[in-house]
Write an enzyme that holds these catalytic residues in place. Structure first.
Site, mmCIF file in Angstrom:
data_model
loop_
_atom_site.group_PDB
_atom_site.id
_atom_site.type_symbol
_atom_site.label_atom_id
_atom_site.label_comp_id
_atom_site.label_asym_id
_atom_site.label_seq_id
_atom_site.Cartn_x
_atom_site.Cartn_y
_atom_site.Cartn_z
ATOM 1 N N HIS A 51 0.835 -1.200 0.000
ATOM 2 C CA HIS A 51 0.000 0.000 0.000
ATOM 3 C C HIS A 51 0.871 1.253 0.000
ATOM 4 O O HIS A 51 0.556 2.240 -0.676
ATOM 5 C CB HIS A 51 -0.912 -0.046 1.231
ATOM 6 C CG HIS A 51 -1.724 1.175 1.445
ATOM 7 N ND1 HIS A 51 -1.431 2.103 2.433
ATOM 8 C CD2 HIS A 51 -2.827 1.648 0.811
ATOM 9 C CE1 HIS A 51 -2.317 3.076 2.401
ATOM 10 N NE2 HIS A 51 -3.176 2.831 1.431
ATOM 11 N N GLU A 109 2.142 1.868 -3.442
ATOM 12 C CA GLU A 109 1.052 2.401 -4.281
ATOM 13 C C GLU A 109 0.921 3.912 -4.105
ATOM 14 O O GLU A 109 0.659 4.643 -5.055
ATOM 15 C CB GLU A 109 -0.252 1.693 -3.907
ATOM 16 C CG GLU A 109 -1.479 2.190 -4.636
ATOM 17 C CD GLU A 109 -2.610 2.542 -3.684
ATOM 18 O OE1 GLU A 109 -3.063 3.699 -3.713
ATOM 19 O OE2 GLU A 109 -3.031 1.652 -2.914
ATOM 20 N N HIS A 110 1.108 4.401 -2.888
ATOM 21 C CA HIS A 110 1.090 5.850 -2.655
ATOM 22 C C HIS A 110 2.325 6.523 -3.234
ATOM 23 O O HIS A 110 2.249 7.577 -3.864
ATOM 24 C CB HIS A 110 1.043 6.133 -1.144
ATOM 25 C CG HIS A 110 -0.320 6.093 -0.552
ATOM 26 N ND1 HIS A 110 -0.831 7.094 0.232
ATOM 27 C CD2 HIS A 110 -1.296 5.146 -0.614
ATOM 28 C CE1 HIS A 110 -2.047 6.792 0.623
ATOM 29 N NE2 HIS A 110 -2.358 5.594 0.128
ATOM 30 N N GLU A 143 -4.194 8.103 7.707
ATOM 31 C CA GLU A 143 -5.170 7.201 7.096
ATOM 32 C C GLU A 143 -5.586 6.112 8.085
ATOM 33 O O GLU A 143 -6.762 5.747 8.179
ATOM 34 C CB GLU A 143 -4.584 6.582 5.826
ATOM 35 C CG GLU A 143 -5.572 5.750 5.037
ATOM 36 C CD GLU A 143 -4.987 5.172 3.748
ATOM 37 O OE1 GLU A 143 -5.715 4.420 3.065
ATOM 38 O OE2 GLU A 143 -3.812 5.468 3.427
#
Length: 418
Positions: free
Chosen positions: A56, A59-60, A136
């Site tokens: 993840h 991906e950022h 997040e």
């Protein structure tokens, strides 16, 4: 290798490039847009314990600059022509996707390949993004109707990477370095584990030619014989937490089927009957009849080798015990009583309608193409999917209910107000 399948309205084609990347397309001449996704066969379940959240995080980070573009240029390149660019990470794959007018197809392909093959990972941006990810995490924890699913998966897949949150943990995210990101990408972002899926107004040959040109210099790598950690035997559990919430939140469920299970279609019909809309049994009998909740539904998660199912509900804390009793009663009813012919027909029509309506959106078509290639290595036409739903019988639905609801104990998570 090349494959071509034609129907009255759609042409499906597949080509495997020399570097190993697969290109799959659906040509739909009646629209003016294209949706393109670059799929990578890696998700959070492929991470080591100390890497939790790195898929993840990558991906950022790819949006924080490439060898050819800075952060703001990446977004502007698509948005300035009226397009949309985004990405997501799941337990088993990562997807970077774009939707643009068909005349900007080359721009979409160029952007996606630039992100996946040429990220820079600036040290300063890595440190900034760690704080973004930690925020997040807090956002999810402040959203009980999302956070509860992390707790549920932790129970159902105890001790396995599938039981970890996709975003990772604070200590692992803080530990990430540029070298770790580059090493993870080198191991997992290999062309043979990538799929380029596109749907809309396009020519397959042009997509292939553009992709080959953009990947010039990318050599095939030895096939990565990844061995995913086997999922341990299911052991039910229970977890009750008190948090700063107004409502009580409940998830009740257990292990289910994997994506390749022969009763996958029957499970989809069963899920629709149980909690798949306003007319579902849970909604009609618990919300409409008793007024115990605003939101109640059932869900199914299908992975490559395992799956899970469950029921979610938010209700007044004083009604949790009674609401759970009513949910269990609906599950038991599906075990004991065959579904009537008319009810079964309605559920199958609902499943088929959802499938068909989804095909009117190019992004949905692209998502379906990418997942099919990753999980099955083949194309399932809409007609084939509709026929699969049509073949489901009441006996199959009851058999699934018995296997999932009667032959295994449930896991339960409850969030209560402090």
């Amino acid at each position: 290798m090349s494959v071509r399948i034609e129907t009255d309205t759609v042409t499906y084609q597949k080509t495997v490039l020399p570097c190993g990347l697969r290109v799959v397309t659906e040509t739909i001449p009646s629209v003016r847009s294209v949706a393109v996704g670059l799929w990578v066969d890696v998700g959070s379940r492929d991470e080591a314990e100390e890497e939790a959240g790195i898929t993840h995080f990558i991906e950022h980070m790819v949006f924080k600059g490439t060898e050819r573009r800075r952060t703001h240029q990446i977004a502007q390149r698509i948005e300035y022509v009226g397009g949309y660019l985004n990405a997501f990470t799941t337990k088993e794959h990562t997807c970077y996707y774009v939707r643009v007018l068909d005349e900007y197809l080359d721009r979409a392909l160029d952007t996606l390949i630039d992100l996946a093959f040429r990220p820079r990972f600036p040290e300063r941006e890595i440190e900034k993004e760690k704080e973004v990810i930690l925020e997040e995490m807090k956002m999810y924890e402040d959203t009980p109707d999302e956070y509860i699913f992390d707790l549920f998966e932790e129970l159902v897949y105890a001790g396995h990477p599938l039981g970890r949150p996709i975003v990772g943990r604070e200590e692992t995210v803080r530990s990430f370095t540029r070298a770790m990101l580059l090493d993870f990408m080198a191991r997992h972002y290999t062309p043979d584990r990538m799929v380029l899926a596109a749907a809309g107004r396009l020519r397959h040959e042009r997509v292939v030619a553009l992709t080959e040109r953009l990947l010039r210099g990318v050599a095939p790598r030895p096939t990565n014989n990844r061995q995913r950690q086997p999922v341990p035997a299911y052991r039910p559990g229970e977890r009750i937490e008190r948090r700063s919430v107004q409502q009580a939140h409940l998830v009740l469920g257990g292990r289910g089927y994997d994506l390749h299970h022969p009763r996958r279609a029957a499970l989809t019909v069963l899920n629709t009957l149980l909690g798949g809309g306003m007319s579902s049994r849970l909604n009609q009998n618990i919300r409409e009849r008793y007024g115990y909740c605003y939101n109640i539904y059932s869900f199914v998660n299908l992975h490559a080798d395992v799956g899970d199912w469950g029921v979610y509900m938010g209700t007044d804390p004083r009604r949790v015990a009674r609401a759970e009793q009513l949910i269990r009663r609906e599950l038991e009813r599906l075990v004991q009583e065959p579904v009537g012919r008319r009810v079964l027909t309605h559920a199958k029509n609902q499943v088929k309608g959802t499938l068909m309506l989804g095909q009117e959106n190019m992004s949905s078509r692209m998502m379906r193409l990418g997942r099919q290639e990753l999980y099955f290595g083949r194309y399932y036409s809409l007609d084939e999917a509709l026929q699969e739903a049509d073949r489901v019988t009441a006996e199959e639905v009851q058999a699934v209910a018995r296997e999932l609801f009667a032959e295994q104990p449930y896991s339960k998570v409850v969030l209560l107000p402090e």
